[in-house]
Design a protein around this motif. Structure first.
Motif, PDB file in Angstrom:
ATOM      1  N   MET A 127       0.876  -1.172   0.000  1.00  0.00           N
ATOM      2  CA  MET A 127       0.000   0.000   0.000  1.00  0.00           C
ATOM      3  C   MET A 127       0.912   1.219   0.000  1.00  0.00           C
ATOM      4  N   PRO A 128       0.551   2.267  -0.735  1.00  0.00           N
ATOM      5  CA  PRO A 128       1.468   3.394  -0.917  1.00  0.00           C
ATOM      6  C   PRO A 128       1.815   4.155   0.354  1.00  0.00           C
ATOM      7  N   ARG A 129       0.949   4.137   1.347  1.00  0.00           N
ATOM      8  CA  ARG A 129       1.229   4.851   2.600  1.00  0.00           C
ATOM      9  C   ARG A 129       0.659   4.038   3.767  1.00  0.00           C
ATOM     10  N   PRO A 130       1.221   4.221   4.949  1.00  0.00           N
ATOM     11  CA  PRO A 130       0.695   3.491   6.110  1.00  0.00           C
ATOM     12  C   PRO A 130      -0.685   4.022   6.501  1.00  0.00           C
ATOM     13  N   PHE A 131      -1.450   3.192   7.162  1.00  0.00           N
ATOM     14  CA  PHE A 131      -2.783   3.574   7.634  1.00  0.00           C
ATOM     15  C   PHE A 131      -2.642   4.186   9.025  1.00  0.00           C
ATOM     16  N   LEU A 132      -3.137   5.412   9.192  1.00  0.00           N
ATOM     17  CA  LEU A 132      -3.138   6.118  10.478  1.00  0.00           C
ATOM     18  C   LEU A 132      -4.584   6.285  10.915  1.00  0.00           C
ATOM     19  N   PHE A 133      -4.876   5.861  12.141  1.00  0.00           N
ATOM     20  CA  PHE A 133      -6.236   6.000  12.649  1.00  0.00           C
ATOM     21  C   PHE A 133      -6.202   6.034  14.165  1.00  0.00           C
ATOM     22  N   ASN A 134      -7.303   6.497  14.759  1.00  0.00           N
ATOM     23  CA  ASN A 134      -7.445   6.551  16.202  1.00  0.00           C
ATOM     24  C   ASN A 134      -8.207   5.326  16.673  1.00  0.00           C
ATOM     25  N   ALA A 135      -7.704   4.716  17.735  1.00  0.00           N
ATOM     26  CA  ALA A 135      -8.395   3.594  18.362  1.00  0.00           C
ATOM     27  C   ALA A 135      -8.788   4.025  19.767  1.00  0.00           C
ATOM     28  N   THR A 136     -10.022   3.705  20.147  1.00  0.00           N
ATOM     29  CA  THR A 136     -10.506   4.099  21.466  1.00  0.00           C
ATOM     30  C   THR A 136     -10.597   2.892  22.384  1.00  0.00           C
ATOM     31  N   GLY A 137     -10.579   3.178  23.665  1.00  0.00           N
ATOM     32  CA  GLY A 137     -10.682   2.141  24.689  1.00  0.00           C
ATOM     33  C   GLY A 137      -9.870   2.543  25.891  1.00  0.00           C
ATOM     34  N   ASP A 138     -10.073   1.877  27.014  1.00  0.00           N
ATOM     35  CA  ASP A 138      -9.374   2.180  28.270  1.00  0.00           C
ATOM     36  C   ASP A 138      -9.588   3.631  28.693  1.00  0.00           C
ATOM     37  N   GLY A 139     -10.672   4.231  28.268  1.00  0.00           N
ATOM     38  CA  GLY A 139     -10.945   5.617  28.654  1.00  0.00           C
ATOM     39  C   GLY A 139     -10.096   6.640  27.934  1.00  0.00           C
ATOM     40  N   ARG A 140      -9.369   6.221  26.907  1.00  0.00           N
ATOM     41  CA  ARG A 140      -8.559   7.186  26.164  1.00  0.00           C
ATOM     42  C   ARG A 140      -8.463   6.775  24.693  1.00  0.00           C
ATOM     43  N   THR A 141      -7.867   7.648  23.893  1.00  0.00           N
ATOM     44  CA  THR A 141      -7.711   7.410  22.461  1.00  0.00           C
ATOM     45  C   THR A 141      -6.223   7.277  22.148  1.00  0.00           C
ATOM     46  N   ARG A 142      -5.920   6.312  21.310  1.00  0.00           N
ATOM     47  CA  ARG A 142      -4.523   6.104  20.910  1.00  0.00           C
ATOM     48  C   ARG A 142      -4.410   6.218  19.397  1.00  0.00           C
ATOM     49  N   LEU A 143      -3.251   6.682  18.963  1.00  0.00           N
ATOM     50  CA  LEU A 143      -2.949   6.776  17.542  1.00  0.00           C
ATOM     51  C   LEU A 143      -2.282   5.474  17.105  1.00  0.00           C
ATOM     52  N   VAL A 144      -2.762   4.895  16.022  1.00  0.00           N
ATOM     53  CA  VAL A 144      -2.248   3.623  15.526  1.00  0.00           C
ATOM     54  C   VAL A 144      -1.790   3.816  14.081  1.00  0.00           C
ATOM     55  N   GLN A 145      -0.624   3.235  13.758  1.00  0.00           N
ATOM     56  CA  GLN A 145      -0.107   3.249  12.394  1.00  0.00           C
ATOM     57  C   GLN A 145       0.185   1.803  11.999  1.00  0.00           C
ATOM     58  N   ILE A 146      -0.389   1.375  10.863  1.00  0.00           N
ATOM     59  CA  ILE A 146      -0.172   0.017  10.367  1.00  0.00           C
ATOM     60  C   ILE A 146       0.257   0.090   8.907  1.00  0.00           C
ATOM     61  N   LYS A 147       1.386  -0.531   8.604  1.00  0.00           N
ATOM     62  CA  LYS A 147       1.835  -0.656   7.217  1.00  0.00           C
ATOM     63  C   LYS A 147       1.321  -1.998   6.699  1.00  0.00           C
ATOM     64  N   VAL A 148       0.793  -1.982   5.477  1.00  0.00           N
ATOM     65  CA  VAL A 148       0.134  -3.162   4.926  1.00  0.00           C
ATOM     66  C   VAL A 148       0.687  -3.500   3.550  1.00  0.00           C
ATOM     67  N   GLN A 149       0.818  -4.800   3.294  1.00  0.00           N
ATOM     68  CA  GLN A 149       1.086  -5.309   1.954  1.00  0.00           C
ATOM     69  C   GLN A 149       0.073  -6.409   1.667  1.00  0.00           C
ATOM     70  N   LEU A 150      -0.239  -6.587   0.397  1.00  0.00           N
ATOM     71  CA  LEU A 150      -1.210  -7.596  -0.011  1.00  0.00           C
ATOM     72  C   LEU A 150      -0.497  -8.735  -0.725  1.00  0.00           C
ATOM     73  N   LEU A 151      -0.836  -9.960  -0.364  1.00  0.00           N
ATOM     74  CA  LEU A 151      -0.310 -11.136  -1.051  1.00  0.00           C
ATOM     75  C   LEU A 151      -1.310 -11.519  -2.128  1.00  0.00           C
TER      76      LEU A 151
END
Length: 174
Positions: free
Chosen positions: A76-100
């Protein structure tokens, strides 16, 4: 010193023709033993006596047999950046993905539909919680959900699932 002197007795030597006869007999016995052992251990088998079956050699028979087409990885041309919620707070998550994918045709199709694939993956990732992303089982579940979303989206457009696996090649949660 004593008056006795040592006298050496000469042993008669075997005559030359007699030596040749003995050597010839020994050599023929040795050759006979070698031939018998060779026939006994490596002798002709039934397979060696059968005539070879004629096989037609074609261009296809010279190519290596492959159960499936070769694997190709579509990043994928760029990593996926998104917010994940839980534990009473929000965290920033970055995942790099490739497809087989398998085969050049599927690779071409996946590269053609990168925006559609990114949308399907980001939609799946945005539903993830911190608890899910914190465990290995949760990450595996997220990967499978992303695969199902990508395959569903591509099936609607191309009429078949093109992607075999969604691979996480980088994962950061802050």
């Amino acid at each position: 010193m004593s008056d006795q002197s040592l006298q050496l007795e000469e042993v008669p030597k075997a005559s030359t023709p007699k030596r040749w006869i003995i050597a010839g007999i020994a050599a023929s016995v040795l050759i006979g033993v070698v031939v018998v052992l060779w026939l006994f251990l490596w002798g002709s088998s039934d397979e060696a006596q059968k005539p070879a079956a004629k096989t037609e050699i074609t261009h296809e028979s010279l190519e290596p047999k492959v159960a499936q087409e070769a694997a190709d990885y579509v990043p994928m041309p760029r990593p996926f950046l998104f917010n994940a919620t839980g534990d009473g707070r929000t965290r920033l998550v970055q995942i790099k993905v490739q497809l087989l994918v398998r085969g050049r045709d599927n690779s071409r199709i996946a590269r053609k539909h990168v925006p559609l694939i990114e949308d399907a993956i980001l939609t799946t990732f945005s539903r993830a919680s911190i608890e899910q992303l914190a465990t290995l089982e949760g990450k595996e579940q997220l990967r499978n959900e992303a695969l199902q979303g990508v395959q569903s989206a591509l099936s609607k457009v191309e009429g078949r699932s093109v992607v075999e696996r969604v691979l996480f090649t980088g994962f950061v949660m802050q």
